[in-house]
Design a protein around this motif. Structure first.
Motif, PDB file in Angstrom:
ATOM      1  N   LEU A 187       5.223  -4.085   5.238  1.00 29.83           N
ATOM      2  CA  LEU A 187       5.364  -3.227   6.473  1.00 29.83           C
ATOM      3  C   LEU A 187       6.694  -2.945   6.526  1.00 29.83           C
ATOM      4  CD1 LEU A 187       2.928  -4.714   9.247  1.00 29.83           C
ATOM      5  CD2 LEU A 187       3.171  -2.276   8.255  1.00 29.83           C
ATOM      6  N   PRO A 188       7.730  -3.710   6.425  1.00 29.20           N
ATOM      7  CA  PRO A 188       9.166  -3.186   6.737  1.00 29.20           C
ATOM      8  C   PRO A 188       9.460  -2.121   5.679  1.00 29.20           C
ATOM      9  CG  PRO A 188       9.067  -5.752   6.690  1.00 29.20           C
ATOM     10  CD  PRO A 188       7.679  -5.274   6.292  1.00 29.20           C
ATOM     11  N   PHE A 189       8.903  -1.978   4.519  1.00 29.92           N
ATOM     12  CA  PHE A 189       9.236  -0.758   3.738  1.00 29.92           C
ATOM     13  C   PHE A 189       8.353   0.578   3.751  1.00 29.92           C
ATOM     14  CE2 PHE A 189      10.126  -5.007   1.877  1.00 29.92           C
ATOM     15  CZ  PHE A 189      11.463  -5.114   1.567  1.00 29.92           C
ATOM     16  N   ASP A 190       7.226   0.197   4.879  1.00 27.43           N
ATOM     17  CA  ASP A 190       6.373   1.229   5.196  1.00 27.43           C
ATOM     18  C   ASP A 190       5.513   1.411   3.822  1.00 27.43           C
ATOM     19  OD1 ASP A 190       7.295   2.201   7.476  1.00 27.43           O
ATOM     20  OD2 ASP A 190       8.624   3.656   6.669  1.00 27.43           O
ATOM     21  N   GLY A 191       5.095   0.250   3.161  1.00 31.60           N
ATOM     22  CA  GLY A 191       4.292   0.012   2.078  1.00 31.60           C
ATOM     23  C   GLY A 191       3.026   0.105   2.517  1.00 31.60           C
ATOM     24  N   VAL A 192       1.903   0.643   1.503  1.00 30.52           N
ATOM     25  CA  VAL A 192       0.553   0.818   2.046  1.00 30.52           C
ATOM     26  C   VAL A 192      -0.240   0.070   0.887  1.00 30.52           C
ATOM     27  CG1 VAL A 192      -1.414   2.405   2.287  1.00 30.52           C
ATOM     28  CG2 VAL A 192       0.739   2.919   3.061  1.00 30.52           C
ATOM     29  N   VAL A 193      -1.421  -0.687   1.290  1.00 31.88           N
ATOM     30  CA  VAL A 193      -2.103  -1.661   0.504  1.00 31.88           C
ATOM     31  C   VAL A 193      -3.538  -1.060   0.624  1.00 31.88           C
ATOM     32  CG1 VAL A 193      -2.998  -3.876  -0.235  1.00 31.88           C
ATOM     33  CG2 VAL A 193      -0.722  -3.650   0.526  1.00 31.88           C
ATOM     34  N   THR A 194      -4.292  -0.635  -0.604  1.00 35.09           N
ATOM     35  CA  THR A 194      -5.380  -0.162  -0.560  1.00 35.09           C
ATOM     36  C   THR A 194      -6.209  -1.007  -1.614  1.00 35.09           C
ATOM     37  OG1 THR A 194      -4.475   2.144  -0.359  1.00 35.09           O
ATOM     38  CG2 THR A 194      -6.933   2.049  -0.946  1.00 35.09           C
ATOM     39  N   VAL A 195      -7.444  -1.373  -0.986  1.00 31.00           N
ATOM     40  CA  VAL A 195      -8.488  -2.269  -1.885  1.00 31.00           C
ATOM     41  C   VAL A 195      -9.648  -1.712  -1.947  1.00 31.00           C
ATOM     42  CG1 VAL A 195      -9.463  -4.731  -1.990  1.00 31.00           C
ATOM     43  CG2 VAL A 195      -7.227  -4.430  -0.664  1.00 31.00           C
ATOM     44  N   PHE A 196     -10.077  -1.755  -3.626  1.00 31.71           N
ATOM     45  CA  PHE A 196     -11.180  -1.150  -3.769  1.00 31.71           C
ATOM     46  C   PHE A 196     -12.046  -2.685  -4.775  1.00 31.71           C
ATOM     47  CE2 PHE A 196     -14.248   0.658  -6.845  1.00 31.71           C
ATOM     48  CZ  PHE A 196     -15.238   1.468  -6.122  1.00 31.71           C
ATOM     49  N   SER A 197     -13.102  -3.086  -3.981  1.00 24.70           N
ATOM     50  CA  SER A 197     -13.550  -4.200  -4.467  1.00 24.70           C
ATOM     51  C   SER A 197     -15.018  -4.412  -4.277  1.00 24.70           C
ATOM     52  CB  SER A 197     -12.839  -5.607  -4.339  1.00 24.70           C
ATOM     53  OG  SER A 197     -13.177  -6.761  -4.883  1.00 24.70           O
ATOM     54  N   PRO A 198     -15.880  -3.522  -4.811  1.00 27.01           N
ATOM     55  CA  PRO A 198     -17.406  -3.816  -4.413  1.00 27.01           C
ATOM     56  C   PRO A 198     -17.776  -5.192  -5.074  1.00 27.01           C
ATOM     57  CG  PRO A 198     -17.084  -2.366  -6.520  1.00 27.01           C
ATOM     58  CD  PRO A 198     -15.839  -2.660  -5.752  1.00 27.01           C
ATOM     59  N   ALA A 199     -18.676  -5.590  -4.418  1.00 26.05           N
ATOM     60  CA  ALA A 199     -19.351  -7.058  -4.884  1.00 26.05           C
ATOM     61  C   ALA A 199     -20.037  -6.843  -6.075  1.00 26.05           C
ATOM     62  CB  ALA A 199     -20.314  -7.442  -3.865  1.00 26.05           C
ATOM     63  N   GLY A 200     -19.795  -7.849  -7.232  1.00 30.29           N
ATOM     64  CA  GLY A 200     -20.311  -7.903  -8.298  1.00 30.29           C
ATOM     65  C   GLY A 200     -19.591  -6.862  -9.455  1.00 30.29           C
ATOM     66  N   GLY A 201     -18.441  -6.153  -9.035  1.00 31.85           N
ATOM     67  CA  GLY A 201     -17.978  -5.355  -9.592  1.00 31.85           C
ATOM     68  C   GLY A 201     -16.149  -5.558  -9.883  1.00 31.85           C
ATOM     69  N   THR A 202     -15.568  -4.623 -10.409  1.00 33.68           N
ATOM     70  CA  THR A 202     -14.164  -4.966 -10.649  1.00 33.68           C
ATOM     71  C   THR A 202     -13.562  -4.864  -9.532  1.00 33.68           C
ATOM     72  OG1 THR A 202     -13.763  -2.900 -11.336  1.00 33.68           O
ATOM     73  CG2 THR A 202     -14.297  -4.293 -12.971  1.00 33.68           C
ATOM     74  N   THR A 203     -12.142  -5.276  -9.336  1.00 33.34           N
ATOM     75  CA  THR A 203     -11.323  -5.078  -8.093  1.00 33.34           C
ATOM     76  C   THR A 203     -10.032  -4.510  -8.549  1.00 33.34           C
ATOM     77  OG1 THR A 203     -12.183  -7.254  -7.345  1.00 33.34           O
ATOM     78  CG2 THR A 203      -9.790  -6.666  -6.370  1.00 33.34           C
TER      79      THR A 203
END
Length: 429
Positions: free
Chosen positions: A399-415
């Motif tokens: 957050l202090p660096f204005d960073g963004v985290v995006t997660v794509f992790s469907p159940a039973g699939g890859t992350t």
């Protein structure tokens, strides 16, 4: 920049369309003047109570008109003007109307809209209808060579003027026609030019993003500062605890052992030698713990060789096959390097603990002034940022660096976890 992109996507209208739009803007300006009069009447009626339920509805009407102006400016000229209003209370009845009216009048955005309703009825018709006036007058000038004599003899017009030209002969009538042709040409050009001017005028008067964005920025900085201070305090406590329970305790024990060796050196050399050996082992253990502590604060490989090599070294030390790819033209700022390194380390540790994966990959790229890192694994998926504190901690770290985290992790699939942090290259490869 957003407005510039919008202008590139707006097609240049033909003369007829531009004239119709100008007429529409003129009619809208007249409607705004009437709406301002209605709001003024509602304000006066609030003294006797009748205007209290009418005033919020009248202000909503003004907001609808300015919203239409913003939409037309965006569609016709590509100028983006946005506004944010304070939330209104939902209380019913007279008290609710009074509260809504008070909230609206205390909103800066309301006064920006009222300012527009006050000024635009004078500026809007000039920008919107002036080309129409020029073209109509030009058409009148084109007819003068054919009707000036009729107008003078049969209609009784003694002095016929066209702009600065007195029409009293066929020659002056043709001069008037030439000037009328010029006015038509100028009016066609002005119809397009003044439409763009009106769009920029609306953008300058109605765009409230500067204050809204400043308020959001201040709120964001307050949150990130609080998180940064809390994170720093937690790190200091962790270092103090590790030093107290680890290296400090061993060094104290080693000092006591050496003090005992002094008293036993003459009486029992063999026991003194054994105690010296224990002290040596304790010093080695304390040194190893200090190195681990320093590595936890800022790994030496990160300081010496940069983020990419540090992540590669980290991947080689894990009990999992991790492929690292990178396209970073140099070293980014040290605080961002450190934050991203520990984010990658935590993500890979989460893969080992929870994903049941057999393979993982880390891709690092520097694109458009941002460092983008994607951690992928072929595990069971189902990672939810709302459950647990791991991903939330990562978000707080960035957050202090204005960073963004995006997660794509469907159940039973890859992350896939993508991290994007604005930064700059301070040392090129």
């Amino acid at each position: 920049m957003a407005a510039d992109k919008g202008r590139n996507n707006v097609t240049n209208p033909n003369a007829g369309t531009a004239l119709l739009r100008g007429a529409a803007l003129t009619g809208l300006a007249i409607t705004e003047a009437l709406q301002l009069l209605w709001i003024s009447l509602c304000v006066c009626l609030t003294v006797v109570g009748i205007g209290v339920p009418l005033l919020p509805r009248a202000i909503n009407g003004a907001r609808s008109l300015t919203a239409l102006q913003r939409r037309l400016a965006r569609q016709w000229t590509g100028v983006t003007a946005e506004e944010e209003y304070l939330p209104l209370p939902d209380r019913p009845g007279f008290v609710g109307d009074l509260h809504r009216a008070w909230t609206m009048l205390g909103d800066r955005s309301t006064w920006r809209d009222l300012r527009w309703l006050l000024v635009n009825p004078f500026v809007g018709p000039v920008l919107g209808f002036l080309p129409v006036v020029a073209i109509v007058e030009g058409l009148w000038g084109l007819t003068l060579p054919f009707i000036w004599e009729i107008a003078e003899k049969d209609w009784g017009w003694d002095d016929i003027w066209f702009a600065f030209i007195p029409v009293n002969s066929q020659t002056t009538a043709w001069l008037a026609a030439g000037l009328g042709l010029v006015e038509i040409f100028v009016g066609v050009i002005l119809a397009r030019v003044l439409q763009r001017v009106h769009g920029r005028w609306a953008g300058a008067m109605l765009d409230g993003r500067s204050r809204a964005e400043l308020a959001r920025r201040v709120q964001h900085l307050a949150v990130t500062r609080s998180d940064a201070v809390s994170h720093q305090a937690a790190e200091i406590k962790r270092i103090e605890r590790d030093l107290h329970d680890g290296a400090q305790a061993r060094l104290v024990s080693m000092g006591m052992t050496l003090a005992a060796v002094e008293t036993l050196l003459q009486k029992d050399p063999e026991q003194a030698l054994a105690m010296v050996t224990d002290a040596k082992n304790s010093s080695a253990t304390a040194l190893r713990e200090l190195r681990d502590l320093v590595r936890g604060i800022h790994p030496p490989v990160l300081a010496d060789r940069g983020l990419v090599d540090a992540v590669r070294a980290l991947a080689m030390s894990l009990p999992l096959r991790v492929e690292v790819t990178a396209d970073v033209p140099g070293r980014v700022t040290p605080p961002v390097e450190s934050a991203v390194y520990f984010v990658v380390s935590e993500l890979l540790n989460n893969v080992i603990k929870h994903a049941h994966a057999t393979h993982a990959s880390v891709d690092m790229r520097y694109v458009d002034g941002k460092l983008r890192v994607t951690v992928h694994d072929n595990g069971v998926g189902g990672t939810d940022p709302e459950r647990g504190t791991g991903l939330k901690g990562i978000e707080r770290r960035l957050l202090p660096f204005d960073g963004v985290v995006t997660v794509f992790s469907p159940a039973g699939g890859t992350t896939d976890v993508a991290v994007e942090v604005p930064t700059e290259i301070v040392t090129a490869d």
